[in-house]
Design an enzyme around this catalytic site. Structure first.
Site, PDB file in Angstrom:
ATOM      1  N   GLU A  16       0.765  -1.285   0.043  1.00 21.14           N
ATOM      2  CA  GLU A  16      -0.084  -0.016   0.098  1.00 21.14           C
ATOM      3  C   GLU A  16       0.960   1.289  -0.142  1.00 21.14           C
ATOM      4  O   GLU A  16       0.448   2.187  -0.484  1.00 21.14           O
ATOM      5  CB  GLU A  16      -0.964  -0.159   1.311  1.00 21.14           C
ATOM      6  CG  GLU A  16      -2.004  -1.247   1.199  1.00 21.14           C
ATOM      7  CD  GLU A  16      -2.696  -1.303   0.034  1.00 21.14           C
ATOM      8  OE1 GLU A  16      -2.976  -0.174  -0.555  1.00 21.14           O
ATOM      9  OE2 GLU A  16      -3.143  -2.300  -0.309  1.00 21.14           O
TER      10      GLU A  16
ATOM     11  N   HIS B 200       3.740   6.471  -5.029  1.00 23.13           N
ATOM     12  CA  HIS B 200       3.337   6.651  -6.561  1.00 23.13           C
ATOM     13  C   HIS B 200       2.522   8.097  -6.614  1.00 23.13           C
ATOM     14  O   HIS B 200       3.005   8.879  -7.641  1.00 23.13           O
ATOM     15  CB  HIS B 200       2.374   5.543  -7.130  1.00 23.13           C
ATOM     16  CG  HIS B 200       2.243   5.360  -8.721  1.00 23.13           C
ATOM     17  ND1 HIS B 200       1.473   4.502  -9.316  1.00 23.13           N
ATOM     18  CD2 HIS B 200       2.644   6.271  -9.625  1.00 23.13           C
ATOM     19  CE1 HIS B 200       1.392   4.989 -10.589  1.00 23.13           C
ATOM     20  NE2 HIS B 200       2.198   6.059 -10.913  1.00 23.13           N
TER      21      HIS B 200
END
Length: 689
Positions: free
Chosen positions: A472, A478
């Site tokens: 996660e 990202h």
């Protein structure tokens, strides 16, 4: 003092320092229990995520109205200015304004402990969704912007990623019928509204338990299931139960067909096909796969993966455990593969957990990100009313030269009514604000369901929990490391089969001893997690790995068939046929696994993305990081070529930039198959020790 004595002294001092840092990290994550009778009071300094209106549930209506007013202004601006970068910018502002409210509400409706907040957030999601699907697409100016007759669009080529974002906007509007005449466009809107209802109905039904009369279940097995009066409730598959009969009962009852839900799924698939055809595609699958990395006929090549050996091992284990009933059935796969892993490699989670305190793992992530990207995770104290639970921690993500990159809210601990799932939510996307020339910092939430610390120990993670945390956090980084001009393509807002690459890649770091040795120490003694334990853990994943991949292939193929051209068969008949062709275990009569396939909603025609992303992550790891997982130059290249672009660049071009070559279909398959190859050094070391 001799050299050896000095070295031992230095090691001891280092060990004490590591323990001190780890204890401080654990302290940050220690849960303080107290009685809370009311939520944050009206008039608190801040609302949720620092939004002043959201200090109480009614504030959602205020935030929604403000967003919709701003939307009207931006629609007017977009519809009446000449096509070009200014129009794309207007649409991105419009999208940003709606997403700031809708994405936040989408999180709050599932995670907030106060029902009033959840209900208000649900109303906001419906209201904004309805406006997007019924009002925005009627704007004639949007259609003009992307008209085939508009040659001015060529001017977008020289302005960063304007053309791609314009095309993505058009793609989004296209499914709503923006290019159709008024009559057909209204039909598209009706189908959209109907699909929203069907999606919600199926999603809710897919998680509902089934029940059966107590008298149908042997009395000594009833204690394994929840009771409701004279009925037994079965809310899952009980895949980890060592009792064969418990697993079989759970499988047959939980997957027993529900007529209403079956009709809902059939109607949902018909509506998706009808909508796709209406807007110009052969099927819903053709529409969903546009702009992805999907490789045609990939599943046929995947069948080269041999599963007979895995099923033979599972049959042998079942015969050993239950000689009277040795036939291998679908409910046996998860349990028996776990038994085989444990028997071969002794990977009892309780042996690992003392080395994997939450504080140590967070410190490990901090070390990893610092070395790869020059990024630090810094704890911040949230303002009153900013978070929805006292458990939530706020982290500022700070780059050594670029400064603050964004915020991560960590909602890590289990609580009543909180969904038992690990996931990443985008609350606010990053974008370059043209009016101020400032970058709008991204905000995300990571939601896990970890145990609370006790009086005697911090929160201790199993290896699976630790991998999920790293996974996660891959999504979060990202979002943090992207620096896109437009929020429409920020971070994880990219092709589905690319969005999982950064998170799956993080799983490789989470199982590499050179990374783990930076932080995994016993919370009491400071002892380093032994290398052979990590190696055994990695090798254990390869046991029955081919059968696991084949099961994922079966799911992915089923998803593709459901979203292809209509079949003259029921969804159950299709499932039975595909299971026989693509999976090694038989279909169980009077079951309908597809009614529990909730991924059909969010991942319709895209379930294959997990396999594709894993193949890409494997290639990136082996080519770029396996020699030195903490290499800064490679970390910078990874950010530059893959993370920075979000969805603003074609996914295959990003992969090509990272690998410095264009992967072939064979490369994708080889990447998955190579994951199953044993590392014989692990067996040698184990035999020596």
């Amino acid at each position: 003092m001799s050299y050896l004595s000095q070295a031992r002294s230095n090691m001891s001092a280092c060990k004490q320092l590591v323990l001190l840092v780890q204890q401080r990290s654990d302290c940050v994550w220690r849960h303080v229990r107290r009685s809370v009778t009311t939520w944050y009071p009206v008039g608190a300094a801040n609302g949720l995520f620092g939004v002043p209106e959201l200090s109480c549930p009614s504030g959602f209506q205020l935030a929604t109205q403000a967003a919709l007013r701003n939307t009207e202004l931006l629609v007017d601006k977009a519809c009446f200015c000449p096509p070009g970068p200014e129009t794309v910018e207007s649409f991105d502002q419009l999208s940003d304004g709606l997403c700031k409210v809708a994405d936040l509400a989408d999180f709050v409706k599932v995670a907030h402990p106060d029902p009033a907040f959840r209900e208000a957030a649900e109303r906001t999601c419906i209201e904004i969704g309805t406006v997007v699907n019924t009002q925005l697409i009627t704007c004639f100016g949007i259609r003009n912007l992307f008209s085939d007759h508009c040659t001015d669009l060529k001017c977008l080529d020289c302005v960063c990623c304007c053309r791609r974002v314009a095309e993505l906007f058009m793609f989004d509007f296209e499914i709503s019928g923006i290019h159709l005449d008024e009559t057909l466009r209204k039909e598209a809107v009706k189908l959209h509204v109907k699909l929203l209802d069907l999606n919600n109905e199926f999603l809710a039904g897919s998680h509902m338990p089934n029940r059966i009369a107590k008298s149908a279940i042997p009395e000594h097995l009833q204690l394994h299931f929840a009771k409701e009066g004279s009925f037994i409730q079965v809310g899952g598959l009980h895949a980890d139960s060592p009792d064969d009969l418990v697993r079989e009962i759970a499988y047959r009852i939980y997957l027993y067909p529900n007529g209403d839900l079956m009709n809902c799924l059939e109607e949902l698939l018909k509506c998706r096909y009808k909508l796709a055809k209406l807007v110009g595609y052969e099927s819903y699958g053709h529409r969903a796969l546009k702009g992805t990395m999907f490789v045609h006929k990939l599943f046929d090549v995947f069948l080269l993966i041999r599963t007979s050996k895995d099923f033979k091992m599972m049959r042998g284990m079942k015969k050993k455990l239950n000689p009277r009933n040795a036939e291998l059935m679908p409910w046996d796969h998860p349990y028996l593969s776990g038994v085989l892993r444990a028997e071969r490699f002794n990977i009892e989670p309780s042996l690992y957990s003392p080395y994997l305190s939450l504080g140590a793992c967070m410190e490990g992530l901090n070390i990893l990100f610092s070395q790869l990207y020059g990024v630090s995770l810094m704890s911040e104290h949230p303002s009153l009313g900013e978070v929805w639970s006292e458990d939530v921690r706020k982290l500022a993500v700070v780059h050594e030269t670029e400064g603050l990159l964004g915020y991560i809210y960590c909602d890590f601990f289990h609580r009543a009514d909180k969904p038992h799932q690990d996931c990443h939510f985008t609350i606010r996307g990053g974008r370059l604000c043209q009016d101020t020339n400032q970058y709008q910092l991204p905000v995300v939430v990571l939601m896990l369901s970890l145990p609370h610390p006790s009086k005697s120990a911090p929160t201790l993670l199993t290896p699976g929990m630790m991998e999920n945390l790293f996974h996660e956090m891959g999504h979060a980084m990202h979002s943090m490391l992207g620096r896109t001009r437009y929020q429409h393509v920020t971070g994880t807002r990219c092709a589905t089969d690319f969005a999982e690459v950064p998170s799956i890649l993080m799983e490789y770091f989470a199982t590499d001893y050179r990374v783990i040795s930076q932080f995994a120490r016993h919370y009491q003694t400071g002892q380093l997690l032994p290398e052979n334990m990590i190696n055994r853990l990695c090798e254990s994943k390869k046991v029955c790995g081919a059968a696991d991949i084949q099961l994922q292939i079966f799911y992915a193929v089923l998803d593709q068939i459901y979203h292809g051209k209509p079949q003259n068969s029921s969804t159950t008949e299709i499932l039975k046929e595909m299971q026989q062709k693509f999976y090694g275990l038989p279909y169980t009569p009077n079951t309908a696994w597809q009614l529990r396939f909730s991924h059909l909603i969010g991942y319709g025609a895209k379930y294959y993305s997990y396999l594709m992303s894993r193949a890409v992550a494997s290639m990136v790891w082996k080519q770029c990081f396996v020699q030195d997982p903490l290499n800064r130059d490679m970390g910078e290249r990874y950010r530059r070529e893959m993370l920075a672009h979000g969805g603003a660049k074609e996914p295959m071009l990003m992969v090509e930039g990272m690998l410095q070559r264009r992967p072939t279909m064979k490369d994708f398959v080889d990447a998955l198959v190579s994951e199953l190859n044993p590392n014989f050094e692990t067996f040698i070391h184990d035999s020596e020790s």
